[in-house]
Design a protein around this motif. Structure first.
Motif, PDB file in Angstrom:
ATOM      1  N   ASP A  56       4.364 -16.746   5.056  1.00 21.90           N
ATOM      2  CA  ASP A  56       4.353 -15.307   4.794  1.00 21.90           C
ATOM      3  C   ASP A  56       2.973 -14.759   5.139  1.00 21.90           C
ATOM      4  OD1 ASP A  56       5.394 -12.815   3.873  1.00 21.90           O
ATOM      5  OD2 ASP A  56       4.372 -13.111   1.962  1.00 21.90           O
ATOM      6  N   GLU A  57       2.940 -13.465   5.463  1.00 22.69           N
ATOM      7  CA  GLU A  57       1.676 -12.801   5.755  1.00 22.69           C
ATOM      8  C   GLU A  57       1.750 -11.365   5.262  1.00 22.69           C
ATOM      9  OE1 GLU A  57      -0.705 -13.391   9.561  1.00 22.69           O
ATOM     10  OE2 GLU A  57       0.366 -11.508   9.941  1.00 22.69           O
ATOM     11  N   GLN A  58       0.756 -10.953   4.497  1.00 24.76           N
ATOM     12  CA  GLN A  58       0.667  -9.577   4.018  1.00 24.76           C
ATOM     13  C   GLN A  58      -0.444  -8.887   4.789  1.00 24.76           C
ATOM     14  OE1 GLN A  58       2.697  -8.192   1.615  1.00 24.76           O
ATOM     15  NE2 GLN A  58       3.811 -10.121   1.737  1.00 24.76           N
ATOM     16  N   ARG A  59      -0.123  -7.773   5.446  1.00 27.91           N
ATOM     17  CA  ARG A  59      -1.085  -7.058   6.272  1.00 27.91           C
ATOM     18  C   ARG A  59      -1.372  -5.682   5.687  1.00 27.91           C
ATOM     19  NH1 ARG A  59      -2.023  -9.480  10.943  1.00 27.91           N
ATOM     20  NH2 ARG A  59      -2.833  -7.601  11.912  1.00 27.91           N
ATOM     21  N   ALA A  60      -2.584  -5.212   5.948  1.00 23.39           N
ATOM     22  CA  ALA A  60      -2.984  -3.866   5.528  1.00 23.39           C
ATOM     23  C   ALA A  60      -2.366  -2.836   6.466  1.00 23.39           C
ATOM     24  CB  ALA A  60      -4.507  -3.755   5.552  1.00 23.39           C
ATOM     25  N   ARG A  61      -2.151  -1.647   5.921  1.00 24.88           N
ATOM     26  CA  ARG A  61      -1.617  -0.533   6.702  1.00 24.88           C
ATOM     27  C   ARG A  61      -2.513   0.685   6.461  1.00 24.88           C
ATOM     28  NH1 ARG A  61       1.922  -4.032   6.361  1.00 24.88           N
ATOM     29  NH2 ARG A  61       4.102  -4.212   6.560  1.00 24.88           N
ATOM     30  N   ALA A  62      -2.692   1.484   7.485  1.00 29.53           N
ATOM     31  CA  ALA A  62      -3.597   2.630   7.402  1.00 29.53           C
ATOM     32  C   ALA A  62      -3.117   3.686   6.401  1.00 29.53           C
ATOM     33  CB  ALA A  62      -3.783   3.258   8.781  1.00 29.53           C
ATOM     34  N   TRP A  63      -1.809   3.800   6.217  1.00 31.86           N
ATOM     35  CA  TRP A  63      -1.273   4.828   5.340  1.00 31.86           C
ATOM     36  C   TRP A  63      -1.739   4.606   3.904  1.00 31.86           C
ATOM     37  CZ3 TRP A  63       1.898   4.899   1.039  1.00 31.86           C
ATOM     38  CH2 TRP A  63       2.386   6.141   0.676  1.00 31.86           C
TER      39      TRP A  63
END
Length: 82
Positions: free
Chosen positions: A46-53
């Protein structure tokens, strides 16, 4: 005036939940990996990524950790450092 900087004091914080560490980190990161999970063979699960929103404006952040900081606080500190 507005906020000029932020200090996150995570000293002595030995616990926490992964989803909350991702949420806190995501408040300050516009892109990139926050945390990834791999199995014993090194295969990514699994991978959790940041989002600009929804991120905070860009201002200086200091993260304080010590020998008793662990788990979710390590994820936050590591994500913000990287």
């Amino acid at each position: 005036g507005g906020l000029k900087g932020l200090v996150l004091d995570l000293r002595g914080n030995p616990g926490g939940f992964l989803n909350q560490a991702v949420a806190v980190s995501g408040m300050f990161l516009e892109k990139g990996v926050i945390v990834s999970t791999v199995d014993g063979d090194g295969m990514k699960l699994d991978e959790q990524r940041a989002r600009a929103w929804g991120t905070q404006p860009n201002y200086p952040i200091v993260v304080l950790v010590d020998g008793r900081s662990a788990s979710a606080s390590e994820i936050v500190a590591g994500a913000l450092r990287n």
